[in-house]
Motif scaffolding. Structure first.
Motif, PDB file in Angstrom:
ATOM      1  N   ASN A 119       0.808  -1.231   0.000  1.00  0.00           N
ATOM      2  CA  ASN A 119       0.000   0.000   0.000  1.00  0.00           C
ATOM      3  C   ASN A 119       0.840   1.281   0.000  1.00  0.00           C
ATOM      4  OD1 ASN A 119      -2.333  -1.540   0.019  1.00  0.00           O
ATOM      5  ND2 ASN A 119      -2.469  -1.561   2.250  1.00  0.00           N
ATOM      6  N   GLY A 120       1.769   1.366  -0.929  1.00  0.00           N
ATOM      7  CA  GLY A 120       2.538   2.589  -1.111  1.00  0.00           C
ATOM      8  C   GLY A 120       3.826   2.665  -0.329  1.00  0.00           C
ATOM      9  N   GLN A 121       4.141   1.653   0.472  1.00  0.00           N
ATOM     10  CA  GLN A 121       5.353   1.692   1.296  1.00  0.00           C
ATOM     11  C   GLN A 121       6.260   0.508   0.992  1.00  0.00           C
ATOM     12  OE1 GLN A 121       3.328   1.993   5.297  1.00  0.00           O
ATOM     13  NE2 GLN A 121       4.810   3.658   5.558  1.00  0.00           N
ATOM     14  N   TYR A 122       7.565   0.768   0.963  1.00  0.00           N
ATOM     15  CA  TYR A 122       8.578  -0.283   0.909  1.00  0.00           C
ATOM     16  C   TYR A 122       8.992  -0.582   2.333  1.00  0.00           C
ATOM     17  CZ  TYR A 122       8.845   0.790  -4.069  1.00  0.00           C
ATOM     18  OH  TYR A 122       8.539   0.982  -5.390  1.00  0.00           O
ATOM     19  N   GLU A 174     -13.033  -7.340 -14.601  1.00  0.00           N
ATOM     20  CA  GLU A 174     -14.031  -8.415 -14.529  1.00  0.00           C
ATOM     21  C   GLU A 174     -14.643  -8.514 -13.134  1.00  0.00           C
ATOM     22  OE1 GLU A 174     -15.213 -10.657 -16.999  1.00  0.00           O
ATOM     23  OE2 GLU A 174     -14.301  -9.131 -18.275  1.00  0.00           O
ATOM     24  N   LEU A 175     -13.890  -8.137 -12.110  1.00  0.00           N
ATOM     25  CA  LEU A 175     -14.376  -8.196 -10.724  1.00  0.00           C
ATOM     26  C   LEU A 175     -14.841  -6.839 -10.206  1.00  0.00           C
ATOM     27  CD1 LEU A 175     -11.732 -10.621  -9.168  1.00  0.00           C
ATOM     28  CD2 LEU A 175     -14.084 -11.136  -9.828  1.00  0.00           C
ATOM     29  N   GLU A 176     -14.921  -5.856 -11.112  1.00  0.00           N
ATOM     30  CA  GLU A 176     -15.347  -4.499 -10.739  1.00  0.00           C
ATOM     31  C   GLU A 176     -14.525  -3.985  -9.568  1.00  0.00           C
ATOM     32  OE1 GLU A 176     -19.639  -4.236 -10.272  1.00  0.00           O
ATOM     33  OE2 GLU A 176     -19.901  -5.937 -11.617  1.00  0.00           O
ATOM     34  N   MET A 177     -13.224  -4.179  -9.666  1.00  0.00           N
ATOM     35  CA  MET A 177     -12.300  -3.803  -8.603  1.00  0.00           C
ATOM     36  C   MET A 177     -11.500  -2.572  -9.036  1.00  0.00           C
ATOM     37  SD  MET A 177      -9.680  -6.422  -6.652  1.00  0.00           S
ATOM     38  CE  MET A 177     -10.977  -7.662  -6.523  1.00  0.00           C
ATOM     39  N   ALA A 178     -11.215  -1.695  -8.104  1.00  0.00           N
ATOM     40  CA  ALA A 178     -10.490  -0.459  -8.412  1.00  0.00           C
ATOM     41  C   ALA A 178      -9.039  -0.755  -8.788  1.00  0.00           C
ATOM     42  CB  ALA A 178     -10.528   0.487  -7.214  1.00  0.00           C
ATOM     43  N   HIS A 179      -8.470   0.133  -9.603  1.00  0.00           N
ATOM     44  CA  HIS A 179      -7.074   0.041 -10.009  1.00  0.00           C
ATOM     45  C   HIS A 179      -6.252   0.970  -9.102  1.00  0.00           C
ATOM     46  CE1 HIS A 179      -7.966  -1.595 -14.268  1.00  0.00           C
ATOM     47  NE2 HIS A 179      -9.086  -1.620 -13.573  1.00  0.00           N
ATOM     48  N   PRO A 180      -5.469   0.430  -8.174  1.00  0.00           N
ATOM     49  CA  PRO A 180      -4.785   1.301  -7.204  1.00  0.00           C
ATOM     50  C   PRO A 180      -3.567   2.039  -7.753  1.00  0.00           C
ATOM     51  CG  PRO A 180      -4.265  -0.993  -6.777  1.00  0.00           C
ATOM     52  CD  PRO A 180      -5.303  -0.991  -7.860  1.00  0.00           C
ATOM     53  N   VAL A 181      -2.988   1.548  -8.849  1.00  0.00           N
ATOM     54  CA  VAL A 181      -1.805   2.199  -9.422  1.00  0.00           C
ATOM     55  C   VAL A 181      -1.894   2.148 -10.942  1.00  0.00           C
ATOM     56  CG1 VAL A 181      -0.248   1.712  -7.486  1.00  0.00           C
ATOM     57  CG2 VAL A 181      -0.489   0.032  -9.333  1.00  0.00           C
ATOM     58  N   THR A 182      -1.157   3.038 -11.599  1.00  0.00           N
ATOM     59  CA  THR A 182      -1.082   3.019 -13.056  1.00  0.00           C
ATOM     60  C   THR A 182      -0.073   1.964 -13.502  1.00  0.00           C
ATOM     61  OG1 THR A 182       0.706   4.623 -13.212  1.00  0.00           O
ATOM     62  CG2 THR A 182      -1.554   5.499 -13.090  1.00  0.00           C
ATOM     63  N   LYS A 183      -0.074   1.673 -14.792  1.00  0.00           N
ATOM     64  CA  LYS A 183       0.885   0.713 -15.341  1.00  0.00           C
ATOM     65  C   LYS A 183       2.317   1.195 -15.133  1.00  0.00           C
ATOM     66  CE  LYS A 183       2.284  -1.406 -19.711  1.00  0.00           C
ATOM     67  NZ  LYS A 183       2.020  -1.485 -21.169  1.00  0.00           N
ATOM     68  N   GLU A 225       3.439   3.227 -12.796  1.00  0.00           N
ATOM     69  CA  GLU A 225       3.757   3.114 -11.371  1.00  0.00           C
ATOM     70  C   GLU A 225       4.050   1.665 -11.000  1.00  0.00           C
ATOM     71  OE1 GLU A 225       1.096   6.867  -9.640  1.00  0.00           O
ATOM     72  OE2 GLU A 225       0.180   4.875  -9.880  1.00  0.00           O
ATOM     73  N   LEU A 226       3.283   0.766 -11.579  1.00  0.00           N
ATOM     74  CA  LEU A 226       3.472  -0.655 -11.302  1.00  0.00           C
ATOM     75  C   LEU A 226       4.841  -1.125 -11.786  1.00  0.00           C
ATOM     76  CD1 LEU A 226       1.862  -2.986 -10.046  1.00  0.00           C
ATOM     77  CD2 LEU A 226       1.109  -3.591 -12.353  1.00  0.00           C
ATOM     78  N   LEU A 227       5.239  -0.674 -12.955  1.00  0.00           N
ATOM     79  CA  LEU A 227       6.554  -1.031 -13.483  1.00  0.00           C
ATOM     80  C   LEU A 227       7.662  -0.516 -12.562  1.00  0.00           C
ATOM     81  CD1 LEU A 227       8.459  -2.145 -15.623  1.00  0.00           C
ATOM     82  CD2 LEU A 227       8.107  -0.037 -16.942  1.00  0.00           C
ATOM     83  N   GLU A 228       7.520   0.706 -12.073  1.00  0.00           N
ATOM     84  CA  GLU A 228       8.525   1.273 -11.183  1.00  0.00           C
ATOM     85  C   GLU A 228       8.611   0.490  -9.877  1.00  0.00           C
ATOM     86  OE1 GLU A 228      11.558   3.521  -9.598  1.00  0.00           O
ATOM     87  OE2 GLU A 228      10.872   3.260 -11.669  1.00  0.00           O
ATOM     88  N   ILE A 229       7.475   0.050  -9.349  1.00  0.00           N
ATOM     89  CA  ILE A 229       7.487  -0.746  -8.119  1.00  0.00           C
ATOM     90  C   ILE A 229       8.225  -2.066  -8.360  1.00  0.00           C
ATOM     91  CG2 ILE A 229       6.075  -1.970  -6.418  1.00  0.00           C
ATOM     92  CD1 ILE A 229       3.859   0.159  -7.039  1.00  0.00           C
ATOM     93  N   HIS A 230       7.926  -2.715  -9.497  1.00  0.00           N
ATOM     94  CA  HIS A 230       8.620  -3.961  -9.834  1.00  0.00           C
ATOM     95  C   HIS A 230      10.127  -3.732  -9.892  1.00  0.00           C
ATOM     96  CE1 HIS A 230       4.727  -5.660 -10.863  1.00  0.00           C
ATOM     97  NE2 HIS A 230       5.291  -6.813 -11.172  1.00  0.00           N
ATOM     98  N   ARG A 231      10.531  -2.687 -10.579  1.00  0.00           N
ATOM     99  CA  ARG A 231      11.964  -2.424 -10.734  1.00  0.00           C
ATOM    100  C   ARG A 231      12.634  -2.095  -9.403  1.00  0.00           C
ATOM    101  NH1 ARG A 231      11.614   0.968 -16.462  1.00  0.00           N
ATOM    102  NH2 ARG A 231      12.098  -0.821 -17.815  1.00  0.00           N
TER     103      ARG A 231
END
Length: 284
Positions: free
Chosen positions: A8-11, A59-68, A70-76
């Motif tokens: 949730n936004g923290q390392y 498909e599950l009507e679930m919110a998207h908490p981060v952009t693509k 942002e997600l790539l940066e978290i992975h890296r």
């Protein structure tokens, strides 16, 4: 070294990471996930995993908490902070924490968790040289297997049933036809034709599956996307599975029946080589 995870936004150090006991992923398996392999410090098929994640959330009507992005940066960041050369990044998003109710909560904040696993030599698995053994079991999962949810209890049961019989995995059968493995897509090769089940709600739309079929067609291997029976599979010349962390993995025995020569076949070996070469080349 203490592993660094993302919550949730923290390392955070893994021993400081917590998720609410009211999280719907815990209470209802109301969550989705993705697993992205890392080879040479780079992410394989990241774009495909990001696209499928978006589809699962929708498909599950679930919110998207981060952009693509942002997600790539978290992975890296996780790959770098945990000094991962070969391994994987696991991502899970749930609907969040709320009082227990079967109806979706209106104001829950999604929970997003990522962590890494270090797997040195991931692409040099000894299983690829000798092949896997699988058993057949009845497919008793829910009907929306195309959504990559965290509802993995039955696949875990299937994996344990295989282990109990001295095998590596299980292929699931529904209405007489093979659907997929416990955590992978299933394939057979007969008379130089690659056969795998067509896409639908019955199987996961594998990212590695998509890439392998594209590479097979480029290599002028005939591909048929259709259902096949366990009897067809046992009479095949070759068989294999694909997944994000096993890539292309040969299957040399189903139940008590050797497949082809009982050794990894030439087309399977070729597809594994092509997939790894092209995917590593395109990794980010």
């Amino acid at each position: 070294m203490t592993r660094t995870v993302y919550v949730n936004g923290q390392y955070l150090p893994e021993n400081e990471a917590t998720v609410s006991i009211f999280d719907r992923g815990f209470l209802f398996a109301d969550g989705v996930y993705e697993v992205t392999s890392v080879i040479g410090g780079k992410l394989l098929d990241f774009d495909g995993h990001a696209v499928r994640l978006e589809r699962s959330l929708n498909e599950l009507e679930m919110a998207h908490p981060v952009t693509k992005d942002e997600l790539l940066e978290i992975h890296r960041q996780l790959v770098e902070r945990n000094e991962i050369t070969d391994g994987l990044v696991y991502l899970q998003i749930t609907r969040g924490a709320a009082d227990r109710d079967f109806a979706y909560p209106k104001d829950a904040e999604p929970t997003i968790v990522l962590f890494t696993q270090n797997k040195p030599g991931l692409a040099q698995s000894p299983v690829a040289d000798k092949g896997m053994k699988v058993i057949s079991i009845e497919d008793q999962r829910w009907g929306r297997r195309d959504i990559k949810t965290v509802q993995l209890l039955y696949p875990s049961m299937g994996k344990m049933a295989a282990k109990a019989q001295g095998a590596d995995d299980a292929w699931m059968v529904e209405d007489g036809f093979v659907t997929e493995g416990t955590s992978n897509n299933a394939y057979i090769i007969k008379d130089n034709v690659l056969i795998t089940r067509h896409l639908g709600n019955e199987i996961l739309h594998g990212i590695t599956r998509k890439a392998v079929l594209e590479f097979a067609r480029v290599a002028q291997i005939t591909v048929e996307e259709r259902s096949f029976t366990m009897e067809e599979a046992k009479a095949a010349d070759e068989a294999f599975i694909t997944s994000a962390t096993t890539f292309v993995m040969p299957v040399v025995q189903i139940d008590d029946t050797p497949i082809g020569s009982g050794q990894p076949g030439p087309l399977t070996k070729r597809l594994r080589e092509i997939y790894l070469e092209e995917s590593i080349k395109a990794a980010i």
